[in-house]
Design a protein around this motif. Structure first.
Motif, PDB file in Angstrom:
ATOM      1  N   VAL A  86       0.834  -1.200   0.000  1.00 54.33           N
ATOM      2  CA  VAL A  86       0.000   0.000   0.000  1.00 54.33           C
ATOM      3  C   VAL A  86       0.871   1.255   0.000  1.00 54.33           C
ATOM      4  N   ARG A  87       1.908   1.230   0.819  1.00 58.28           N
ATOM      5  CA  ARG A  87       2.829   2.364   0.893  1.00 58.28           C
ATOM      6  C   ARG A  87       3.521   2.599  -0.438  1.00 58.28           C
ATOM      7  N   LEU A  88       3.889   1.517  -1.111  1.00 58.44           N
ATOM      8  CA  LEU A  88       4.546   1.604  -2.403  1.00 58.44           C
ATOM      9  C   LEU A  88       3.635   2.272  -3.423  1.00 58.44           C
ATOM     10  N   TYR A  89       2.378   1.831  -3.472  1.00 58.40           N
ATOM     11  CA  TYR A  89       1.439   2.398  -4.445  1.00 58.40           C
ATOM     12  C   TYR A  89       1.176   3.879  -4.157  1.00 58.40           C
ATOM     13  N   ILE A  90       1.010   4.220  -2.885  1.00 55.54           N
ATOM     14  CA  ILE A  90       0.752   5.610  -2.511  1.00 55.54           C
ATOM     15  C   ILE A  90       1.943   6.497  -2.884  1.00 55.54           C
ATOM     16  N   PHE A  91       3.150   5.989  -2.640  1.00 57.82           N
ATOM     17  CA  PHE A  91       4.352   6.766  -2.957  1.00 57.82           C
ATOM     18  C   PHE A  91       4.448   7.038  -4.461  1.00 57.82           C
ATOM     19  N   ILE A  92       4.282   5.990  -5.275  1.00 58.04           N
ATOM     20  CA  ILE A  92       4.364   6.156  -6.731  1.00 58.04           C
ATOM     21  C   ILE A  92       3.231   7.048  -7.225  1.00 58.04           C
ATOM     22  N   MET A 202      -8.714  -1.055  -9.002  1.00 62.07           N
ATOM     23  CA  MET A 202      -7.992  -2.131  -8.303  1.00 62.07           C
ATOM     24  C   MET A 202      -8.864  -3.144  -7.561  1.00 62.07           C
ATOM     25  N   PRO A 203      -9.833  -2.735  -6.733  1.00 59.68           N
ATOM     26  CA  PRO A 203     -10.626  -3.750  -6.016  1.00 59.68           C
ATOM     27  C   PRO A 203     -11.407  -4.663  -6.945  1.00 59.68           C
ATOM     28  N   PHE A 204     -11.832  -4.144  -8.097  1.00 59.21           N
ATOM     29  CA  PHE A 204     -12.547  -4.968  -9.078  1.00 59.21           C
ATOM     30  C   PHE A 204     -11.576  -5.935  -9.758  1.00 59.21           C
ATOM     31  N   PHE A 205     -10.367  -5.459 -10.032  1.00 55.19           N
ATOM     32  CA  PHE A 205      -9.336  -6.306 -10.627  1.00 55.19           C
ATOM     33  C   PHE A 205      -9.038  -7.486  -9.708  1.00 55.19           C
ATOM     34  N   ALA A 206      -8.884  -7.204  -8.411  1.00 56.92           N
ATOM     35  CA  ALA A 206      -8.636  -8.272  -7.428  1.00 56.92           C
ATOM     36  C   ALA A 206      -9.825  -9.216  -7.331  1.00 56.92           C
ATOM     37  N   PHE A 207     -11.027  -8.693  -7.482  1.00 56.97           N
ATOM     38  CA  PHE A 207     -12.230  -9.529  -7.422  1.00 56.97           C
ATOM     39  C   PHE A 207     -12.260 -10.532  -8.570  1.00 56.97           C
ATOM     40  N   PHE A 208     -11.894 -10.100  -9.770  1.00 57.86           N
ATOM     41  CA  PHE A 208     -11.850 -11.023 -10.910  1.00 57.86           C
ATOM     42  C   PHE A 208     -10.781 -12.098 -10.701  1.00 57.86           C
ATOM     43  N   LEU A 209      -9.654 -11.723 -10.093  1.00 54.93           N
ATOM     44  CA  LEU A 209      -8.635 -12.727  -9.764  1.00 54.93           C
ATOM     45  C   LEU A 209      -9.191 -13.745  -8.771  1.00 54.93           C
ATOM     46  N   TRP A 210      -9.937 -13.265  -7.795  1.00 58.47           N
ATOM     47  CA  TRP A 210     -10.535 -14.136  -6.779  1.00 58.47           C
ATOM     48  C   TRP A 210     -11.501 -15.129  -7.415  1.00 58.47           C
ATOM     49  N   LYS A 215     -10.632 -20.767  -3.873  1.00 61.48           N
ATOM     50  CA  LYS A 215     -11.009 -19.967  -2.698  1.00 61.48           C
ATOM     51  C   LYS A 215     -10.375 -20.540  -1.426  1.00 61.48           C
ATOM     52  N   LYS A 216     -10.014 -21.820  -1.453  1.00 57.35           N
ATOM     53  CA  LYS A 216      -9.395 -22.449  -0.282  1.00 57.35           C
ATOM     54  C   LYS A 216      -7.911 -22.094  -0.182  1.00 57.35           C
ATOM     55  N   LYS A 217      -7.266 -21.980  -1.322  1.00 55.02           N
ATOM     56  CA  LYS A 217      -5.828 -21.724  -1.331  1.00 55.02           C
ATOM     57  C   LYS A 217      -5.510 -20.239  -1.244  1.00 55.02           C
ATOM     58  N   TRP A 218      -6.362 -19.415  -1.867  1.00 55.65           N
ATOM     59  CA  TRP A 218      -6.079 -17.988  -1.957  1.00 55.65           C
ATOM     60  C   TRP A 218      -7.182 -17.161  -1.311  1.00 55.65           C
ATOM     61  N   TYR A 219      -6.779 -16.218  -0.464  1.00 59.12           N
ATOM     62  CA  TYR A 219      -7.725 -15.255   0.100  1.00 59.12           C
ATOM     63  C   TYR A 219      -7.849 -14.064  -0.852  1.00 59.12           C
ATOM     64  N   TYR A 220      -8.913 -13.289  -0.651  1.00 61.24           N
ATOM     65  CA  TYR A 220      -9.036 -12.049  -1.419  1.00 61.24           C
ATOM     66  C   TYR A 220      -7.863 -11.124  -1.087  1.00 61.24           C
ATOM     67  N   PHE A 221      -7.397 -11.194   0.145  1.00 60.02           N
ATOM     68  CA  PHE A 221      -6.245 -10.394   0.570  1.00 60.02           C
ATOM     69  C   PHE A 221      -5.032 -10.682  -0.312  1.00 60.02           C
ATOM     70  N   ASP A 222      -4.793 -11.956  -0.642  1.00 59.86           N
ATOM     71  CA  ASP A 222      -3.668 -12.336  -1.488  1.00 59.86           C
ATOM     72  C   ASP A 222      -3.781 -11.697  -2.871  1.00 59.86           C
ATOM     73  N   HIS A 223      -4.993 -11.777  -3.430  1.00 58.87           N
ATOM     74  CA  HIS A 223      -5.224 -11.162  -4.738  1.00 58.87           C
ATOM     75  C   HIS A 223      -5.063  -9.647  -4.654  1.00 58.87           C
ATOM     76  N   GLY A 224      -5.464  -9.083  -3.509  1.00 62.70           N
ATOM     77  CA  GLY A 224      -5.331  -7.646  -3.321  1.00 62.70           C
ATOM     78  C   GLY A 224      -3.883  -7.200  -3.315  1.00 62.70           C
ATOM     79  N   ILE A 225      -3.014  -7.971  -2.661  1.00 64.56           N
ATOM     80  CA  ILE A 225      -1.581  -7.644  -2.627  1.00 64.56           C
ATOM     81  C   ILE A 225      -0.974  -7.782  -4.023  1.00 64.56           C
ATOM     82  N   PHE A 226      -1.356  -8.836  -4.732  1.00 63.15           N
ATOM     83  CA  PHE A 226      -0.887  -9.029  -6.116  1.00 63.15           C
ATOM     84  C   PHE A 226      -1.319  -7.840  -6.980  1.00 63.15           C
TER      85      PHE A 226
END
Length: 322
Positions: A86-92, A202-210, A215-226
């Motif tokens: 999050v810090r990286l994205y805000i900085f850029i 971004m949140p919609f992009f992560a949702f499509f990844l989800w 769903k057992k291996k990956w959390y939405y949080f993981d997709h969010g970080i990606f």
């Protein structure tokens, strides 16, 4: 004060040192679970604003040339080795927003001053001709014609309240701006708001990844970080190309730097388009053909979705032109 759940494993995820209490005595990292719920993504957002690490260049290098490395390292627990996502994205985003605000990109940059002065004189004496020309280009009826249709026309020809409001806005814009001015103002506004546009997407992009992954291996949080790392990469590439072209533009249009800038722009654009596939393949660890099919499918879906959002954005900018 952090309320994260402490891991039962006493081995530090960052440096592999034995952690007897809450924080690692060797590197200082909190021995908590690195995979969180969706709620934690927002809490993490505010925590990231209050810290900074000395790993900036290492983070930038991996972000540009090693797709998905930052995401895998972060989710594996090595959170002190790089800038937090999050810090990286805000900085850029901040740097991009700041530079675009200082050096706005306009369509009319290539026109010399004498031509601009002449255009202004013509505009003063032929305003009505400009308006009529723009009306023919956009094929718009006057508001008097629209009002007449609304009052005396057939029901099928009448506009709804929303259509009438939108049409009135469009007519107002075309009456006070030439076609060239509309294009210039739109492009300037678009570049100025790119960080905001990406942040909304971004949140919609992560949702499509989800949707496309276990769903057992990956959390939405993981997709969010990606997604944060991927969009940080896109924004960083855009920022680099913006700076390169601005520097080349300082020396005029006919100089070797211009051709070099064109080459860098071409290579950067290719890398930007290709980057998602290796990032997806390395992060999710799926067979290459499966990852390729998913990457292409996700690219198409997100392209249509982004096009859908941009359509509304274009309309919003258009009706708010002055």
């Amino acid at each position: 004060m952090s309320h994260n759940k402490i891991r039962e494993d006493k081995t530090c995820l960052n440096c592999r040192h034995v952690v007897e209490q809450k924080f690692c005595p060797n590197c200082g990292q909190e021995n908590s679970d690195s995979r969180k719920t969706f709620h934690h993504l927002f809490i993490h957002f505010f925590e990231d604003l209050t810290h900074y690490e000395n790993a900036f260049w290492k983070t930038i290098k991996n972000l540009l040339f090693k797709p998905s490395t930052l995401t895998k390292e972060y989710l594996s627990g090595k959170r002190l080795s790089y800038l937090a996502p999050v810090r990286l994205y805000i900085f850029i985003s901040f740097i991009t927003f700041f530079l675009i605000a200082i050096f706005p990109s306009k369509v009319g940059e290539g026109i010399d001053k004498s031509e601009k002065a002449l255009a202004k004189e013509i505009a003063k004496t032929k305003k009505e001709a400009h308006v009529e020309s723009e009306r023919k280009y956009f094929k718009l009826k006057t508001m008097k014609e629209i009002d007449s249709i609304q009052k005396y026309g057939k029901e099928n020809d009448k506009l709804s309240d929303f259509q009438y409001w939108a049409y009135e806005k469009v007519v107002h814009v075309t009456e006070h701006n030439t076609q060239r001015e509309i294009i210039e103002k739109f492009i300037e506004s678009f570049f100025h708001n790119i960080p905001k546009i990406l942040f909304i997407i971004m949140p919609f992009f992560a949702f499509f990844l989800w949707i496309f992954h276990s769903k057992k291996k990956w959390y939405y949080f993981d997709h969010g970080i990606f997604t944060l790392h991927y969009f940080s990469f896109l924004l960083l590439i855009f920022l680099i190309l913006f700076i390169v072209n601005k520097i080349a533009g300082l020396f005029g249009s006919d100089n070797p730097l211009t051709y070099l800038a064109d080459i860098i722009t071409f290579v950067g654009t290719l890398w930007m388009c290709y980057y998602f596939y290796p990032a997806h393949h390395r992060f999710y660890g799926e067979p290459r053909i499966v990852s390729f099919v998913k990457s292409v499918t996700l690219f198409i879906i997100n392209s249509f979705f982004i096009l859908f959002l941009l359509t509304f954005y274009v309309f919003y900018i258009f009706i708010n032109l002055h």
